[in-house]
Design an enzyme around this catalytic site. Structure first.
Site, PDB file in Angstrom:
ATOM      1  N   TYR A  52      10.745  20.009  27.424  1.00 51.20           N
ATOM      2  CA  TYR A  52      10.778  21.460  27.270  1.00 51.20           C
ATOM      3  C   TYR A  52      10.802  22.125  28.644  1.00 51.20           C
ATOM      4  O   TYR A  52       9.850  22.014  29.422  1.00 51.20           O
ATOM      5  CB  TYR A  52       9.575  21.966  26.475  1.00 51.20           C
ATOM      6  CG  TYR A  52       9.536  21.529  25.037  1.00 51.20           C
ATOM      7  CD1 TYR A  52      10.660  20.989  24.402  1.00 51.20           C
ATOM      8  CD2 TYR A  52       8.366  21.650  24.278  1.00 51.20           C
ATOM      9  CE1 TYR A  52      10.620  20.593  23.078  1.00 51.20           C
ATOM     10  CE2 TYR A  52       8.323  21.256  22.945  1.00 51.20           C
ATOM     11  CZ  TYR A  52       9.452  20.727  22.362  1.00 51.20           C
ATOM     12  OH  TYR A  52       9.405  20.326  21.031  1.00 51.20           O
ATOM     13  N   PRO A 216      10.231  26.040  11.462  1.00 55.78           N
ATOM     14  CA  PRO A 216       9.953  26.448  10.087  1.00 55.78           C
ATOM     15  C   PRO A 216      10.659  27.724   9.639  1.00 55.78           C
ATOM     16  O   PRO A 216      10.572  28.079   8.463  1.00 55.78           O
ATOM     17  CB  PRO A 216       8.432  26.637  10.091  1.00 55.78           C
ATOM     18  CG  PRO A 216       8.087  26.964  11.504  1.00 55.78           C
ATOM     19  CD  PRO A 216       9.039  26.147  12.325  1.00 55.78           C
ATOM     20  N   GLY A 220      19.776  25.243   8.855  1.00 59.85           N
ATOM     21  CA  GLY A 220      20.652  24.336   9.587  1.00 59.85           C
ATOM     22  C   GLY A 220      19.910  23.749  10.777  1.00 59.85           C
ATOM     23  O   GLY A 220      18.683  23.684  10.805  1.00 59.85           O
ATOM     24  N   PHE A 221      20.673  23.313  11.769  1.00 60.52           N
ATOM     25  CA  PHE A 221      20.074  22.752  12.978  1.00 60.52           C
ATOM     26  C   PHE A 221      20.169  23.803  14.075  1.00 60.52           C
ATOM     27  O   PHE A 221      21.155  23.907  14.784  1.00 60.52           O
ATOM     28  CB  PHE A 221      20.792  21.463  13.391  1.00 60.52           C
ATOM     29  CG  PHE A 221      20.151  20.756  14.556  1.00 60.52           C
ATOM     30  CD1 PHE A 221      18.924  20.120  14.407  1.00 60.52           C
ATOM     31  CD2 PHE A 221      20.763  20.731  15.796  1.00 60.52           C
ATOM     32  CE1 PHE A 221      18.331  19.460  15.477  1.00 60.52           C
ATOM     33  CE2 PHE A 221      20.177  20.074  16.872  1.00 60.52           C
ATOM     34  CZ  PHE A 221      18.958  19.437  16.705  1.00 60.52           C
ATOM     35  N   GLU A 223      20.699  26.973  13.691  1.00 57.42           N
ATOM     36  CA  GLU A 223      21.810  27.907  13.466  1.00 57.42           C
ATOM     37  C   GLU A 223      21.336  29.357  13.420  1.00 57.42           C
ATOM     38  O   GLU A 223      22.125  30.288  13.563  1.00 57.42           O
ATOM     39  CB  GLU A 223      22.528  27.551  12.160  1.00 57.42           C
ATOM     40  CG  GLU A 223      23.276  26.227  12.234  1.00 57.42           C
ATOM     41  CD  GLU A 223      23.918  25.859  10.908  1.00 57.42           C
ATOM     42  OE1 GLU A 223      24.407  26.775  10.216  1.00 57.42           O
ATOM     43  OE2 GLU A 223      23.929  24.667  10.568  1.00 57.42           O
TER      44      GLU A 223
END
Length: 305
Positions: A52, A216, A220-221, A223
């Site tokens: 990160y 959460p 989609g991934f 999106e």
């Protein structure tokens, strides 16, 4: 905030975890206010990863919380390792080196939880076991888990790793429910019946592994978020209706929906907005009814068999 045991451990954790992936988007004074707000809400479980911000997020967090021995006793720190540029790496040396660097950036002597971030197909579980033993015996890591792993991958690790794997961080939201769908469409000839993850939901419940839903609010991934999206009008109408009933925000209901599941999940919320963070934490005090849970599930476009 309401608390729970993490997996099979005796570690008591808040039911909502604070994700720090985007803390590098804040100015120093904003980051300080953010972590203090989380603590005021009882959300003292902070989720990190060595990738990160290229590690910068962990440094920013340590500065923001003014890390010292007194502060460290009041918080729970989780971080992840195993992702490198262009590859995954669960080798013993990489795990050990990653943890040393994480501890240095967080300015702490130990992690409460270490997760292996993404499955490494070249994993040699014997090496993982050696690394975990060294980390546990040195006091650098107290509990271990995985992220984005299916049952067979976990069983392969657990064959060699003596420490219980207490958590599995998985993508899950109202609009990303494949791990639930197949279990409700057994023996059906439809798309929802496809078992894409080896029944990971039931596996984690059977083996006392806490599922930590990430993203959460995403569909989609990465999106976009479904709350307020014109792509999900029926879902938003239903969430807003239930939110009004409980006198809370739609954000609160989206997290309460995950908390309602008897698997005992611990959602990882990544918002850097103070009010949304508070709304996420309020979900710990909201228990949806069974009809409400299913109404939201169906409003997301899911069809029961």
């Amino acid at each position: 905030m309401r608390t729970m045991k993490l997996g099979s451990s005796n570690l008591e954790v808040p039911v909502v975890a604070v994700g720090c992936m985007r803390i590098n988007s804040l100015e120093p004074v904003e980051a300080e206010t953010f972590v203090q707000t989380a603590l005021e809400q009882g959300a003292n479980f902070f989720d990190h990863a060595d990738i990160y911000g290229g590690g910068k997020c962990e440094e920013i967090f340590a500065d923001a919380i003014h890390m010292n021995d007194d502060i460290r006793e009041k918080i729970i720190l989780q971080s992840k390792c195993g992702i490198r540029p262009g590859m995954f790496d669960f080798s013993k040396n990489h795990i050990l080196d990653s943890v040393d660097q994480i501890l240095k950036r967080l300015r702490t002597e130990y992690l409460d939880v270490l997760l292996l971030h993404r499955p490494d197909t070249l994993v040699e579980p014997e090496e993982v076991a050696e690394a975990f033993d060294i980390l546990e015996q040195s006091g650098k890591v107290r509990h271990f888990g995985v992220s984005n792993q299916n049952p067979m991958q976990i069983q392969l690790l657990q064959k060699f790793v003596k420490q219980p794997l207490v958590a599995n961080q998985l993508q899950l939201s109202i609009t990303n429910t494949t791990m639930m769908d197949s279990g409700m469409n057994v023996n059906m000839e439809n798309e929802a019946a496809v078992n894409r993850d080896g029944s990971i939901l039931d596996f984690c419940r059977l083996n006392d592994i806490t599922i930590q839903p990430w993203s959460p609010f995403q569909y989609g991934f990465f999106e976009g978020v479904f709350l307020g999206s014109d792509k999900f009008p029926e879902l938003n109408a239903k969430i807003d209706e239930i939110a009004e009933k409980y006198n809370v925000s739609s954000t609160t209901i989206a997290i309460a929906w995950l908390l309602r599941h008897p698997a005992g999940m611990q959602p990882v919320v990544g918002t850097m907005n103070l009010e949304r963070l508070k709304d996420c934490c309020r979900a710990a005090d909201v228990t949806l009814s069974r009809p409400e849970w299913y109404e939201i599930y169906r409003a997301a476009g899911n069809v029961l068999p």
